[in-house]
Write an enzyme that holds these catalytic residues in place. Structure first.
Site, PDB file in Angstrom:
ATOM      1  N   SER A 155       4.880  -1.341  -4.456  1.00 50.62           N
ATOM      2  CA  SER A 155       3.644  -0.628  -4.089  1.00 50.62           C
ATOM      3  C   SER A 155       2.377  -1.445  -4.234  1.00 50.62           C
ATOM      4  O   SER A 155       1.301  -0.995  -3.836  1.00 50.62           O
ATOM      5  CB  SER A 155       3.517   0.652  -4.920  1.00 50.62           C
ATOM      6  OG  SER A 155       4.392   1.645  -4.429  1.00 50.62           O
ATOM      7  N   LYS A 158       0.180  -1.765  -1.189  1.00 50.20           N
ATOM      8  CA  LYS A 158      -0.863  -0.820  -0.776  1.00 50.20           C
ATOM      9  C   LYS A 158      -2.269  -1.413  -0.860  1.00 50.20           C
ATOM     10  O   LYS A 158      -3.198  -0.891  -0.242  1.00 50.20           O
ATOM     11  CB  LYS A 158      -0.762   0.466  -1.602  1.00 50.20           C
ATOM     12  CG  LYS A 158       0.523   1.258  -1.363  1.00 50.20           C
ATOM     13  CD  LYS A 158       0.558   2.534  -2.195  1.00 50.20           C
ATOM     14  CE  LYS A 158       1.790   3.370  -1.884  1.00 50.20           C
ATOM     15  NZ  LYS A 158       3.028   2.842  -2.477  1.00 50.20           N
ATOM     16  N   SER A 219      -0.151   6.401  -5.979  1.00 48.64           N
ATOM     17  CA  SER A 219       0.720   5.464  -5.261  1.00 48.64           C
ATOM     18  C   SER A 219       1.603   6.191  -4.258  1.00 48.64           C
ATOM     19  O   SER A 219       2.780   5.867  -4.088  1.00 48.64           O
ATOM     20  CB  SER A 219       1.596   4.661  -6.239  1.00 48.64           C
ATOM     21  OG  SER A 219       2.094   3.492  -5.606  1.00 48.64           O
ATOM     22  N   LYS A 345      -3.456  -1.912  -9.525  1.00 47.66           N
ATOM     23  CA  LYS A 345      -2.327  -1.296  -8.817  1.00 47.66           C
ATOM     24  C   LYS A 345      -0.997  -1.623  -9.481  1.00 47.66           C
ATOM     25  O   LYS A 345      -0.712  -2.771  -9.817  1.00 47.66           O
ATOM     26  CB  LYS A 345      -2.285  -1.776  -7.361  1.00 47.66           C
ATOM     27  CG  LYS A 345      -1.329  -0.990  -6.491  1.00 47.66           C
ATOM     28  CD  LYS A 345      -1.839   0.416  -6.230  1.00 47.66           C
ATOM     29  CE  LYS A 345      -0.764   1.334  -5.685  1.00 47.66           C
ATOM     30  NZ  LYS A 345       0.251   1.709  -6.724  1.00 47.66           N
TER      31      LYS A 345
END
Length: 395
Positions: A155, A158, A219, A345
């Site tokens: 993720s 992203k 997320s 993140k």
């Protein structure tokens, strides 16, 4: 005869019992004597000197050596600062100890000098397969470990998706209140998945801002794909394919030599196939730690407002609680107030392992960005990496 034998047996048993009792008492005495026999022979101040552990052996004790305050095995990357040299006597033996304190000032006590070696602690990231620390202002790499090896990034993907969303909002007539079509059945199923879901598409449209926050904080995988399709100009899987081409084009524009994308959210193709979102190419996004750091640098530099959301521990979006899994934020398990972490993140898949992009900016310093990929202990090692950079005055 029997009576005499019984008497003799009782005497023997009583003698054995008495001896056992004596041995038991004797066995207790050394421990008590040991604790009491540590005494200060001499003590002198010394110029504040940096040390780190010589091996995983040893511990930090109180001055009487009766209480272990910390095991050095748990502080592999810690620099200890000695300010006093103390000679302790234990029985007939004398030994030199240093009065030490860690850089954060949270642990202090006395360590036998041979368990320490002079100098600041070198950084050892045991679990991360790749890692990098970067100055966000200058792009200077401050630390690297296999930083140019492309790996699956889950993720963390992203960050590129959100950059392109920010770019569209900034450069076109679109706004954060623009509506994004979320009616596609594959995205609804993805949002309901116990593995890949989190933010459910209960409506057929949400605002750009709502999906942006869901993708960044929670997320959300379906939110990231919906945003990508919106950036590409539509709301069906064909626009997802177009968006992935835009991701790769942006990576090329930034001269990222180790970045290839096949998904907008970081899920592998093997997982996306069941939702109608697989494309041609490899199974996973493959990006190096250094290139991830550069993407993060572009995001926080060009669009610093992202930090307003990335620093939130949680946020209710369209009636759904979005939880931030960044455990370096205030109130979380690995929080260190001195690091001023405000993003950025997390990521995980079985293939990618645990990934994390961290960022923070201490007063008087440039912004720091760190990346660890495929790391079993991503928050501890990120914290150690950040502490190392500051302790070495690298930023």
């Amino acid at each position: 005869m029997t009576t005499t034998f019984n008497r003799f047996t009782r005497v023997v048993l009583m003698t054995i019992a008495a001896l056992l009792s004596l041995f038991s008492l004797m066995s207790l005495k050394p421990a008590a004597a040991s604790a009491a026999s540590y005494s200060v022979v001499s003590s002198s101040n010394m110029t504040k000197t940096a040390y780190h552990r010589a091996s995983s052996k040893g511990a930090v004790y109180n001055i009487t050596h009766t209480k272990k305050l910390a095991s050095l095995s748990k502080y592999p990357n810690t620099t200890w600062y000695a300010t006093k040299k103390v000679t302790l006597k234990h029985g007939s033996t004398k030994a030199i100890y240093y009065a030490v304190k860690n850089g954060a000032g949270t642990v202090s006590g006395y360590v036998w000098h041979s368990y320490l070696t002079k100098g600041k602690a070198p950084l050892s990231l045991k679990y991360a397969k790749s890692a990098v620390a970067m100055n966000a202002k200058t792009d200077k790499v401050l630390y690297s470990k296999s930083a140019n090896t492309a790996r699956p990034i889950a993720s963390v993907t992203k960050l590129m998706t959100l950059y392109l969303v920010e770019q569209k909002v900034a450069n076109t007539g679109s706004t954060w209140d623009s509506k994004v079509n979320t009616s596609y059945s594959g995205l609804k199923r993805m949002g309901n998945s116990s593995v890949y879901g989190g933010f459910k598409f209960k409506q057929n449209s949400y605002t750009v801002k709502q999906l942006y926050q869901a993708a960044l904080i929670e997320s959300s995988n379906n939110a990231a794909i919906a945003l990508g399709q919106w950036v590409a100009g539509g709301s069906t899987p064909s626009y997802n394919t177009k968006f992935i081409s835009m991701m790769n084009a942006q990576a090329k524009k930034w001269n990222l030599g180790h970045a290839t994308y096949v998904s907008a959210n970081g899920m592998e193709q093997s997982a996306l196939r069941g939702y109608g979102y697989s494309v041609s190419g490899s199974n996973a996004n493959m990006v190096s730690a250094k290139d991830v750091a550069l993407i993060a640098k572009h995001l926080v530099t060009d669009y610093p407002a992202v930090l307003e959301d990335s620093s939130r521990g949680s946020l209710t979006v369209a009636g759904q609680l979005c939880y931030n899994y960044n455990n370096l934020l205030p109130g979380r398990k690995y929080y260190d107030s001195s690091l001023k972490v405000d993003g950025l993140k997390t990521g995980y898949t079985d293939l990618a392992g645990y990934c994390f992009v961290g960022t923070g900016q201490k007063s008087g310093h440039d912004r720091l960005i760190t990346v660890v990929l495929h790391d079993e202990d991503e928050f501890t090692e990120t914290r150690s990496l950040m502490q190392y950079v500051y302790a070495k005055n690298l930023i």
